[in-house]
Design a protein around this motif. Structure first.
Motif, mmCIF file in Angstrom:
data_model
loop_
_atom_site.group_PDB
_atom_site.id
_atom_site.type_symbol
_atom_site.label_atom_id
_atom_site.label_comp_id
_atom_site.label_asym_id
_atom_site.label_seq_id
_atom_site.Cartn_x
_atom_site.Cartn_y
_atom_site.Cartn_z
ATOM 1 N N VAL A 1 44.497 35.115 44.752
ATOM 2 C CA VAL A 1 44.480 36.471 45.222
ATOM 3 C C VAL A 1 44.516 36.163 46.857
ATOM 4 O O VAL A 1 44.109 35.488 47.254
ATOM 5 N N HIS A 2 45.720 37.007 47.451
ATOM 6 C CA HIS A 2 45.894 37.062 48.933
ATOM 7 C C HIS A 2 45.710 38.653 49.129
ATOM 8 O O HIS A 2 46.076 39.480 48.298
ATOM 9 N N THR A 3 44.632 38.871 50.126
ATOM 10 C CA THR A 3 44.200 40.230 50.600
ATOM 11 C C THR A 3 45.069 40.420 52.024
ATOM 12 O O THR A 3 45.181 39.447 52.793
ATOM 13 N N HIS A 4 45.370 41.525 51.964
ATOM 14 C CA HIS A 4 46.072 42.105 53.311
ATOM 15 C C HIS A 4 45.724 43.244 53.701
ATOM 16 O O HIS A 4 45.803 44.281 53.170
ATOM 17 N N PRO A 5 44.642 43.189 54.898
ATOM 18 C CA PRO A 5 44.086 44.289 55.427
ATOM 19 C C PRO A 5 45.095 45.254 55.707
ATOM 20 O O PRO A 5 46.361 45.182 56.142
ATOM 21 N N ALA B 1 45.442 48.945 52.183
ATOM 22 C CA ALA B 1 45.377 47.484 52.080
ATOM 23 C C ALA B 1 46.066 47.179 50.798
ATOM 24 O O ALA B 1 46.443 48.203 49.805
ATOM 25 N N ALA C 1 46.163 44.108 47.802
ATOM 26 C CA ALA C 1 45.701 42.876 47.128
ATOM 27 C C ALA C 1 46.616 42.229 46.311
ATOM 28 O O ALA C 1 47.342 42.932 45.676
ATOM 29 N N HIS C 2 47.190 41.066 46.477
ATOM 30 C CA HIS C 2 48.365 40.343 45.866
ATOM 31 C C HIS C 2 47.859 39.618 44.909
ATOM 32 O O HIS C 2 47.271 38.234 45.348
ATOM 33 N N LEU D 1 38.579 43.167 41.447
ATOM 34 C CA LEU D 1 39.368 43.950 42.417
ATOM 35 C C LEU D 1 39.274 45.322 42.505
ATOM 36 O O LEU D 1 39.797 46.057 43.066
ATOM 37 N N ALA E 1 39.075 46.317 46.050
ATOM 38 C CA ALA E 1 40.395 46.271 46.725
ATOM 39 C C ALA E 1 41.045 47.566 46.246
ATOM 40 O O ALA E 1 41.630 48.147 47.304
ATOM 41 N N VAL F 1 46.597 47.239 44.450
ATOM 42 C CA VAL F 1 46.470 46.027 43.804
ATOM 43 C C VAL F 1 48.006 45.530 43.246
ATOM 44 O O VAL F 1 48.453 46.461 42.552
#
Length: 148
Positions: free
Chosen positions: A70-74, A81, A83-84, A101, A104, A110
């Protein structure tokens, strides 16, 4: 808000076109949505996600989450936001659920690569995106459909 219609599949010839479609579909997303990307290795799932991230204006560089899951991007400027997630290496649905998740989804969306069969019950709406490459002609046929 009415559900977006499901248009005819598109055939895309370049990574830029794939990113552009990601941007276009991101305009339909709202907090709590899940996007499932289905396609073989090298089909363009991460490239598509880069377009989604650009449209959302999230922070951070979008990379394949294969090794970190999981990569999170604010969010930036009050947007959504991102979540990848890469579900390919997960051992099953229980491991997917352990990612928790839901937090997120409260503030964003997501995107799950290899998420077919994992995302049921997650989020308020699901956009299923199928990327089918034609390796001989180096194009991708992309179709999508809202579920739930």
């Amino acid at each position: 808000m009415p559900e977006p219609r499901t248009p005819e599949p598109r055939t895309l010839a370049t990574p830029d076109e794939t990113r552009s479609l990601g941007k276009e579909l991101a305009a339909q997303l709202r907090a709590g949505d899940v996007m499932v990307l289905i396609g073989p290795m090298g089909a363009g799932k991460t490239t598509f996600t880069r377009g989604v991230a650009e449209a959302l204006g999230v922070q951070g560089r979008v990379q394949s989450p294969s090794f970190v899951i999981v990569h999170t991007h604010p969010a930036a400027d009050g947007g959504l936001a991102l979540a990848h997630v890469d579900a390919q290496r997960l051992g099953g649905h229980a491991e997917f659920e352990a990612l928790e998740l839901e937090d997120a989804l409260a503030t964003g969306v997501v995107v799950v690569e290899w998420g077919d069969g994992h995302v049921e019950g997650l989020g308020t709406r699901t956009l299923e995106v199928r990327i089918e490459p034609d390796w001989a002609s180096d194009v991708r046929r992309i179709s999508w459909e809202w579920r739930g």
